[in-house]
Design an enzyme around this catalytic site. Structure first.
Site, PDB file in Angstrom:
ATOM      1  N   GLU A   2       9.780   1.297   5.602  1.00  8.93           N
ATOM      2  CA  GLU A   2       9.138   1.935   4.457  1.00  8.93           C
ATOM      3  C   GLU A   2      10.124   2.244   3.327  1.00  8.93           C
ATOM      4  O   GLU A   2       9.798   2.096   2.147  1.00  8.93           O
ATOM      5  CB  GLU A   2       8.421   3.211   4.892  1.00  8.93           C
ATOM      6  CG  GLU A   2       7.284   2.968   5.884  1.00  8.93           C
ATOM      7  CD  GLU A   2       6.196   2.056   5.330  1.00  8.93           C
ATOM      8  OE1 GLU A   2       6.156   1.833   4.106  1.00  8.93           O
ATOM      9  OE2 GLU A   2       5.400   1.546   6.122  1.00  8.93           O
ATOM     10  N   GLU A  50       3.908  -3.281  -1.085  1.00  6.03           N
ATOM     11  CA  GLU A  50       3.314  -4.070   0.004  1.00  6.03           C
ATOM     12  C   GLU A  50       3.841  -5.498   0.006  1.00  6.03           C
ATOM     13  O   GLU A  50       4.041  -6.091   1.067  1.00  6.03           O
ATOM     14  CB  GLU A  50       1.794  -4.052  -0.108  1.00  6.03           C
ATOM     15  CG  GLU A  50       1.176  -2.665  -0.133  1.00  6.03           C
ATOM     16  CD  GLU A  50       1.660  -1.758   0.991  1.00  6.03           C
ATOM     17  OE1 GLU A  50       1.827  -2.235   2.125  1.00  6.03           O
ATOM     18  OE2 GLU A  50       1.876  -0.554   0.725  1.00  6.03           O
ATOM     19  N   GLY A  63      -2.267   4.568   0.666  1.00  2.00           N
ATOM     20  CA  GLY A  63      -2.283   3.813  -0.576  1.00  2.00           C
ATOM     21  C   GLY A  63      -2.571   2.351  -0.334  1.00  2.00           C
ATOM     22  O   GLY A  63      -3.321   1.718  -1.076  1.00  2.00           O
ATOM     23  N   ALA A  64      -1.974   1.810   0.728  1.00  7.33           N
ATOM     24  CA  ALA A  64      -2.164   0.404   1.060  1.00  7.33           C
ATOM     25  C   ALA A  64      -1.547   0.142   2.423  1.00  7.33           C
ATOM     26  O   ALA A  64      -0.866   0.999   2.995  1.00  7.33           O
ATOM     27  CB  ALA A  64      -1.522  -0.503   0.002  1.00  7.33           C
ATOM     28  N   MET A  65      -1.776  -1.062   2.955  1.00  6.29           N
ATOM     29  CA  MET A  65      -1.215  -1.457   4.248  1.00  6.29           C
ATOM     30  C   MET A  65      -0.801  -2.914   4.196  1.00  6.29           C
ATOM     31  O   MET A  65      -1.559  -3.774   3.753  1.00  6.29           O
ATOM     32  CB  MET A  65      -2.248  -1.232   5.362  1.00  6.29           C
ATOM     33  CG  MET A  65      -1.803  -1.715   6.726  1.00  6.29           C
ATOM     34  SD  MET A  65      -0.302  -0.867   7.296  1.00  6.29           S
ATOM     35  CE  MET A  65       0.301  -2.039   8.512  1.00  6.29           C
ATOM     36  N   GLU A  66       0.401  -3.181   4.721  1.00  2.00           N
ATOM     37  CA  GLU A  66       1.065  -4.471   4.555  1.00  2.00           C
ATOM     38  C   GLU A  66       0.644  -5.522   5.566  1.00  2.00           C
ATOM     39  O   GLU A  66       1.480  -6.319   6.017  1.00  2.00           O
ATOM     40  CB  GLU A  66       2.584  -4.274   4.634  1.00  2.00           C
ATOM     41  CG  GLU A  66       3.132  -3.839   6.004  1.00  2.00           C
ATOM     42  CD  GLU A  66       3.262  -2.355   6.191  1.00  2.00           C
ATOM     43  OE1 GLU A  66       4.036  -1.938   7.077  1.00  2.00           O
ATOM     44  OE2 GLU A  66       2.594  -1.593   5.473  1.00  2.00           O
ATOM     45  N   HIS A  80       7.062  -5.751   1.785  1.00  2.00           N
ATOM     46  CA  HIS A  80       6.890  -5.710   3.243  1.00  2.00           C
ATOM     47  C   HIS A  80       6.684  -7.097   3.855  1.00  2.00           C
ATOM     48  O   HIS A  80       6.902  -7.268   5.058  1.00  2.00           O
ATOM     49  CB  HIS A  80       5.687  -4.854   3.607  1.00  2.00           C
ATOM     50  CG  HIS A  80       5.969  -3.398   3.755  1.00  2.00           C
ATOM     51  ND1 HIS A  80       7.026  -2.908   4.489  1.00  2.00           N
ATOM     52  CD2 HIS A  80       5.316  -2.297   3.273  1.00  2.00           C
ATOM     53  CE1 HIS A  80       7.010  -1.583   4.462  1.00  2.00           C
ATOM     54  NE2 HIS A  80       5.992  -1.190   3.727  1.00  2.00           N
TER      55      HIS A  80
END
Length: 856
Positions: A330, A308, A273-276, A311
């Protein structure tokens, strides 16, 4: 040799020997379509005379020098490691290499837009893939500063963790491609872990804004996307949600945003979905809406944006020492993004969504043979990869919600704030957070931690209700059971709601919140109250547990589920009904009736989405085989009736039409879909836009009501990356053996397809409508497991091993074949065996449900 794996013991030994100070990484992105230049200068301290290694995956290593001494790459570089011997107290390592672009969504992914031929790059490094781009000590507790210098076409935009500098443009003759090239020299980052460093480059469109942090600093904001999708990217809305998130988190966390800027980049062919990445978050393009999407997807995008952003504090500012605490990283972001969505945005029912989506995922994962404690035993990188699961995210987030209720929300946020302040820029373990929560709440948490975080399995809670002759409660208790394999009985903070019909609505008339522990907890405060029509345990969804309804409450729920006024309470009842079906305590056929009779009045988009997926599972896997054809037709007919009666242009109308297309059985069904797609039949308010047209075509493909030529024509009309994914899904869904063989060959016998095409094609290949021919591929499936695991990256191997398993067969023969493979391959990689075991568990659960349905 270790291949590309790294064990926890090796990481601990390396951390004991060295400490990292800085990386200077120079990347040359002008060397063609396959490789890029990577030069790393790494400064680190070490115990004098010691030996260790640094990580790198590269096509060619040209130069390695350690403290000015040239090392022979052929002697010290093998597979994914460079050996470093006779270290000094202060060390400087230089590594010059050519690394490879990928099409797997790992490392530095290269994408060519079919619309205009433009090239786009982005990095994805979690867990162990920064080593695909530069030489690095690839573990989270070796933090350092990272200074990137990037050479690329001057027309591109280049984004990293630090603010983008003005590029220096060079003479075009100095590059290998056409046109001018330029160099961007970024400022060093703060001390961060390698997996959250980032590089995004290409002719991205962008727009900018800013906000003022609680610290008084002005934080630049950016949104980026591909040229061909830019018109669909609603950047103003994204900025608005980002501002709401910043204000909420800075207020609740008591620590200002820690980085210099905040960019959000929507990138092609993204695996997650996404990356921080610190200050440079990457998102899937699924969140760029070129066609109408459901409210479930819109809300999920908001939750992901806030996930995100959370994070940036939890994970980026303060980072786990090793991947056994990945769950905390997470889970905290899951919990924080949900409460922020509910309290700071217009999506006020976010906890209902959490129950319908996240908890459903968690309960499923927690009942697989691969379930594990939230604090998992992570022995190596392969363990980490398979632990991005429902325990790590959803169960952990659920348990943090329970913990916040247990200690009190104000004490929880106060403890989190102290944790951030004490450990900024450092690495921590779970005990560091619990220490602060104990200090702010006064609760002893070691016992809670042992029961909740160090043991696996989900408990089941059920009510005992006794009444006197006047219909008043003479005794009320809550029983708690645990599965035999995981017998832990846990403490719960639990809400109990009483519901009665009031003016046609099933409304809560009484509520009590208690602590539950042990096998049985008496609730004397409910004695003397009139017994309600519905008793709902875990009302408000504070606890992580499956719930059961007493007989009277179950009858009320079946008759009046849609009449429950509170959406979260409805979601809990939906979930209880599904759990009982999955656990073979009630018949799948009854669940189908429940859904078709009530889902038409459900208001929450994610509840509808989740329930419709479960409806298909019930009809295709859980119903008795002799009744399956009739059940599938009943579902398809029911979905079309729901679509016709839904409010014009509504979210439910779109969901029912899409679900109908995914559950076709007869030629009559195909005729309806074909006419809808052609515009020959209409539903008021329903627009057949690009994505819906594709979904209808995929549905036609599943029952052979279209052909490859029609799919090719659709792709010619929508020659985009999204169109290519739909086309791959549709081709693989065609039900003839020849079409299935072609799809199989494109996935298993060739490694050219990118990650998103593999994922889409696998989805079409195993569609239940083609179940008659899937049995042909069972031997080939087991033959390919070890070769695929050994030859593909983890992400691609996972897509193939899970995605191509023919669960739709749900037969004793498939069960026996899977058991036979596991028995014959006990020395296979544990992570591979785990995936196969999870596949097997789905079949075994299906067989149990089928047996229960036969008894109906």
């Amino acid at each position: 040799m270790p291949g590309e794996n790294l064990t926890r013991i090796e990481a601990q030994e390396r951390r004991a020997l060295i400490d990292t100070q800085s990386y200077q990484v120079s990347l040359d992105l002008t060397k063609g379509e396959e490789v890029f230049g990577s030069r790393s200068v790494v400064r680190f301290t070490a115990q004098p005379g010691s030996y260790t290694f640094i990580d790198l995956i590269a096509r060619e290593v040209r130069e390695i020098s350690l403290n000015g001494e040239q090392l022979d790459p052929s002697e010290v570089f093998a597979e994914s490691r460079i050996a470093l011997a006779d270290l000094q107290a202060e060390n400087v390592l230089v590594v010059d290499a050519d690394c490879e672009y990928t099409n797997t969504g790992e490392g530095l992914h290269r994408f060519v837009d079919p619309v205009d031929g433009e090239v786009y790059l982005y990095s994805q490094f979690e867990v162990p893939d920064s080593r695909r781009v530069f030489a690095v000590f690839e573990q989270p507790d070796l933090k350092a500063t990272f200074q990137f210098t990037v050479t690329a076409p001057a027309a591109w935009k280049v984004v990293s963790n630090s603010p983008t500098p003005e590029p220096i443009v060079h003479d075009p003759s100095t590059g290998s491609g056409d046109g001018a090239i330029a160099t961007w020299g970024f400022e060093p980052t703060p001390r961060i872990s390698s997996y959250i460093t980032a590089l995004v480059a290409g002719p991205y469109e962008s727009t900018f804004s800013e906000l003022t942090s609680a610290s008084g600093r002005v934080i630049p904001l950016g949104v980026y996307g591909r040229k061909s999708l830019w018109q669909h990217l609603d950047a103003d809305y994204i900025f608005d949600k980002t501002r709401q998130g910043f204000e909420y988190y800075e207020s609740k966390f008591g620590v200002p945003y820690p980085f210099a800027k905040y960019d959000q980049l929507f990138v092609p062919e993204f695996n997650a979905g996404a990356m921080e990445n610190a200050g440079a978050v990457t998102f899937t393009e699924t969140y760029v809406f070129r066609s109408k999407v459901t409210d479930a997807v819109k809300e999920r995008r908001v939750v992901t944006i806030l996930h995100e952003l959370a994070h940036m504090w939890f994970g980026d500012l303060v980072t786990m020492k090793w991947w056994n605490d990945l769950w905390l990283n997470e889970s905290f972001a899951e919990w924080a993004s949900t409460i922020a969505t509910a309290e700071a945005t217009e999506w006020t029912e976010a906890w209902t969504t959490f129950n319908a989506m996240e908890k459903t995922w968690a309960y499923r994962q927690d009942q697989l043979p691969s379930t594990h404690p939230i604090v998992a035993e992570i022995n190596d990188l392969e363990d980490v990869q398979v632990n991005f699961d429902g325990i790590t995210y959803a169960k952990g987030g659920s348990v943090l919600k329970q913990l916040a209720a247990w200690v009190g929300i104000e004490a929880f946020f106060a403890g989190v704030s102290q944790y951030f302040q004490k450990h900024s820029w450092g690495n921590t373990e779970l005990s560091d957070l619990l220490t602060e929560l104990e200090a702010t709440s006064g609760r002893e948490l070691s016992t809670w931690s042992k029961k909740w975080l160090e043991t696996a399995g989900v408990n089941t809670l059920a009510p005992i209700v006794e009444e006197d002759v006047d219909g008043r409660i003479s005794r009320f208790a809550v029983t708690q059971t645990a599965p035999a394999d995981y017998p832990t009985i846990r403490p719960h903070r639990l809400g109990i709601g009483f519901y009665d019909l009031v003016d046609g609505s099933l409304t809560r008339t009484h509520y009590v919140e208690i602590d539950v522990d042990g096998d049985r907890t008496e609730v004397p405060e409910l004695k003397g109250l009139k017994r309600p029509a519905l008793v709902l345990l875990n009302d408000n969804d504070l606890a992580y547990a499956k719930i059961r309804l007493d007989d009277r409450s179950l009858a009320t729920a079946v008759a009046h589920l849609a009449d429950i006024s509170d959406p979260l309470a409805r979601s809990l009842v939906w979930g209880a009904a599904w759990d009982q079906t999955r656990d073979a305590e009630s018949a799948a056929s009854d669940y189908i009736d429940l859904v078709l009779g009530n889902i038409g009045r459900e208001t929450e988009s994610t509840t509808v989405r989740t329930t419709l997926a479960q409806l298909r599972t019930a009809a295709t896997l859980y119903v008795a085989p002799a009744d399956r054809s009739a059940a599938r037709q009943k579902v398809a007919d029911g979905l079309w009736d729901l679509a016709q009666s839904a409010e014009a242009g509504s979210d439910s109308q779109l969901q029912f039409v899409t679900a109908f297309a995914g559950n076709l059985v007869t030629g009559e069904h195909a005729g309806i879909v074909g006419r809808l797609r052609a515009g020959e039949e209409t539903l008021p308010g329903l627009e057949i836009d690009t994505d819906l047209s594709w979904q209808l075509l995929v549905g036609l493909a599943t029952i052979g009501a279209t052909d490859a030529a029609s799919i090719d024509a659709a792709l010619a009309a929508d020659n985009t990356s999204k169109g290519a994914e739909f086309a791959a899904q549709a081709r693989a869904a065609l039900p003839t053996i020849a079409d299935k063989k072609a799809a199989w060959a494109s996935l298993v016998e060739s490694d050219e397809a990118p990650n998103t095409i593999i994922r889409a094609a696998a989805l079409g290949f195993v569609h239940p409508a083609g179940v008659e021919v899937l049995g042909e591929f069972v031997p080939a499936y087991f033959d390919m497991l070890i070769p695929i695991w050994e030859s593909r990256t983890y992400q691609i191997a996972n897509y193939l091993i899970v995605g191509l398993y023919p669960t739709a067969l749900a037969s004793r023969e498939l069960r026996d074949a899977t058991r036979a493979w596991l028995s014959a391959n006990q020395d296979a990689a544990p992570a591979l065996r785990r995936l196969v075991n999870e596949n097997l568990a789905d079949v075994e659960r299906s067989l149990a449900a089928q047996s229960r349905d036969e008894e109906r």
